[in-house]
Design an enzyme around this catalytic site. Structure first.
Site, PDB file in Angstrom:
ATOM      1  N   SER A 297       0.833  -1.194   0.000  1.00 34.86           N
ATOM      2  CA  SER A 297       0.000   0.000   0.000  1.00 34.86           C
ATOM      3  C   SER A 297       0.869   1.245   0.000  1.00 34.86           C
ATOM      4  O   SER A 297       2.079   1.180   0.143  1.00 34.86           O
ATOM      5  CB  SER A 297      -0.903   0.006   1.223  1.00 34.86           C
ATOM      6  OG  SER A 297      -0.123   0.118   2.395  1.00 34.86           O
ATOM      7  N   LYS A 298       0.223   2.373  -0.161  1.00 34.84           N
ATOM      8  CA  LYS A 298       0.916   3.649  -0.261  1.00 34.84           C
ATOM      9  C   LYS A 298       1.963   3.889   0.814  1.00 34.84           C
ATOM     10  O   LYS A 298       2.992   4.487   0.558  1.00 34.84           O
ATOM     11  CB  LYS A 298      -0.107   4.807  -0.209  1.00 34.84           C
ATOM     12  CG  LYS A 298      -0.837   4.977  -1.489  1.00 34.84           C
ATOM     13  CD  LYS A 298      -2.319   4.731  -1.457  1.00 34.84           C
ATOM     14  CE  LYS A 298      -2.673   3.340  -1.122  1.00 34.84           C
ATOM     15  NZ  LYS A 298      -3.542   2.562  -1.776  1.00 34.84           N
ATOM     16  N   ARG A 299       1.695   3.373   1.996  1.00 32.68           N
ATOM     17  CA  ARG A 299       2.642   3.609   3.087  1.00 32.68           C
ATOM     18  C   ARG A 299       3.988   2.927   2.852  1.00 32.68           C
ATOM     19  O   ARG A 299       4.969   3.216   3.529  1.00 32.68           O
ATOM     20  CB  ARG A 299       2.046   3.174   4.419  1.00 32.68           C
ATOM     21  CG  ARG A 299       1.526   1.751   4.424  1.00 32.68           C
ATOM     22  CD  ARG A 299       0.977   1.365   5.791  1.00 32.68           C
ATOM     23  NE  ARG A 299       1.953   1.655   6.841  1.00 32.68           N
ATOM     24  CZ  ARG A 299       1.648   2.211   8.001  1.00 32.68           C
ATOM     25  NH1 ARG A 299       0.417   2.541   8.247  1.00 32.68           N
ATOM     26  NH2 ARG A 299       2.588   2.426   8.912  1.00 32.68           N
TER      27      ARG A 299
ATOM     28  N   GLY B  62       5.516   3.112  -0.015  1.00 34.84           N
ATOM     29  CA  GLY B  62       6.157   3.745  -1.155  1.00 34.84           C
ATOM     30  C   GLY B  62       5.298   3.620  -2.385  1.00 34.84           C
ATOM     31  O   GLY B  62       4.076   3.559  -2.289  1.00 34.84           O
TER      32      GLY B  62
END
Length: 451
Positions: free
Chosen positions: A214-216, A218
């Site tokens: 997920s976005k967290r 990268g």
RNA sequence: GGCGCAUUCGUCUAGCGGCCUAGGACACCGCCCUCUCAAGGCGGAGAUCACGGGUUCGAAUCCCGUAUGCGCUACCA
């Protein structure tokens, strides 16, 4: 084998995730390997989750990676339309067929009237998966499920089965998350009296902890990797190896080799963690492999698409063409170039005077080295890398200092950088006039600094 | 909770009963090369094959349990 027809069927819910694109890659590779067709179908049956611009992002991602589709948006095809929202009549009549045969029933609640598939309450359903073998599910453990929502749209289960059938899909290749719902799909094929396609559930791509990417963690979408400066083929090669392998040593493949070598039998069963360091290495490898003009244009295109603040809006191609051989083996991504080349295009860089003074040198010695270097540079003939190297090395001897000391000073004076492309070749590109100016500026900077 | 899938160096993986004292790659460490940084060359370290039982002359490979992870169990896909 019958005609191979595969499909990539994303929902337009945002920028396509590398995991989905990896599945698309396997799907495409399989079709190309067998001379079949690769179809793009947009599964837009959930209006609430739809994200504006997603279809363009999907097409853009596939195109950038070279995953061309034979049927689908833009290219059409004889089994269209390829947007599920335009195929509601197909689902409607399929649903009616199911009601007539007693396989489906109306269901009412606060939200309105929907249609559910009537699960058999006994027996079991076997899903035949190409890479996992036969998987058996107990029918009594699966609840009746909605196939037509109260808003008139089908659920994934109905829509994908109906479309895969009418679009003559031979192999349904999708993420392993779908394995659990696959028995519903084979029951639907049974109820319709249709032959099911081959099912292929491929492993997921995971984040470093082993969880969802997920976005967290990268970058997660193909477009983000593009923006970070990865080459499309490096991403393709890297993604192909996430969950698939050819043998115990081959890792570098051209697209043609990938197509020739790909087989579903060699797809692994377990999820793979996305290893950014390896992508970096592979991207660096492909950058090193690219020719001067090729890399030059790749950088120019990249900067045009994602302008770098430290560079002029339109960097001079002929200069860059000369610079490229000097930086090629120093780049992991196209983005890395911006920090090492600005001085070739501008001389407005700045640095602290003491950066000129190398280890075990003092201001006076540095000043002397600089002014002697100016003399050499002014007189040198011809002004090229090899001559500069031999004359400046002689100067090192005359001054009785270390090579690194002289070159370090000249490096900072002409580039403003402590780490730069090879010095002599860089100086040649900059030209005599510019180098003399830089050196005099350095002398001036040092001179006006209180010791 | 129930059901399903998965489980080899930190990571990606090879291995489909004897070729394995488990091979390759990335990352890591050391040496060489060297004007910085890289690239390159050479070498090293790193996996009791999740664990426990079987089957077999012989198991990382087959079977059964356990554990862990993930997925499904939605009028999301």
């Amino acid at each position: 084998m019958p005609d191979i027809r595969t499909r990539f069927a994303p929902s337009p819910t945002g920028d396509p995730h590398v995991g989905n694109i990896r599945t698309a890659l396997f799907t495409w590779l399989f079709a190309r390997r067998h001379g079949g067709k690769f179809i793009l179908r947009i599964e837009d049956t959930d209006q609430a989750r739809e994200v504006e611009g997603s279809v363009d992002a999907i097409k853009e991602s596939l195109r950038w990676l070279g995953l061309d589709w034979d049927e689908g948006p833009e290219v059409g095809g004889e089994y269209g339309p390829y947007f599920q929202s335009e195929r509601l009549d197909h689902y409607q009549s399929a649903a009616e067929q199911l009601i007539d045969s007693g396989h489906a029933f109306r269901f009412e609640d606060e939200r309105g009237s929907a249609l559910k598939f009537a699960m058999p309450n006994d027996g079991s359903t076997v899903v035949s998966d190409v890479i996992r073998g036969k998987v058996e599910f107990d029918n009594s453990l699966i609840d009746d499920f909605v196939i037509l929502k109260s808003d008139g749209f089908p659920t994934y289960h109905l829509a994908s089965v109906v479309d895969d059938h009418f679009m003559r899909i031979s192999h349904v290749i999708r993420g392993e998350g779908w394995l659990s719902s696959a028995p519903r799909h084979v029951l639907l094929y049974d109820a319709f009296g249709w032959d099911p396609p081959g099912f292929v559930h491929v492993p997921d791509i995971l984040a470093s902890g082993g969880g969802k990417l997920s976005k967290r963690h990268g970058a997660v979408s193909v477009n983000e990797y593009r923006q970070l400066g990865y080459l499309p083929h490096a991403l393709v090669n890297f993604l192909a190896l996430l969950g698939w392998s050819y043998d115990d040593k081959t890792e570098l493949f051209t697209s043609e080799e990938l197509i020739e070598s790909f087989s579903l039998e060699r797809v692994s069963k377990s999820g793979a963690i996305f290893n950014l360091e390896k992508l970096d290495w592979m991207n660096g490898h492909y950058i090193r492999e690219s020719g001067d003009a090729e890399l030059t244009d790749a950088l120019l295109d990249y900067w045009c698409r994602y302008p770098a603040t430290e560079l002029p809006p339109e960097p001079d191609r002929s200069i860059l063409l000369q610079v490229v051989p000097l930086i090629r083996e120093r780049l992991k991504t196209l983005a890395d170039a911006a920090e090492r080349v600005p001085f070739f295009f501008n001389d407005d860089f700045d640095y602290e005077p003491d950066q000129l003074i190398q280890r075990k040198m003092d201001g006076a010695g540095t000043l002397r080295a600089l002014s002697e270097a100016v003399k050499v540079v002014e007189a040198i003939e011809p002004f090229d890398g090899a001559t500069l190297e031999s004359k400046l090395r002689s100067l090192v001897d005359e001054l009785d200092i270390k090579v690194g000391q002289l070159l370090g000073t000249l490096r900072v004076a002409t580039s403003g950088l402590k780490v730069s492309p090879p010095l002599f070749e860089s100086l040649e590109i900059l030209g005599r006039e510019r180098v003399v100016r830089d050196l005099n500026r350095a002398i001036h900077k040092l001179d006006s600094t209180p010791q």
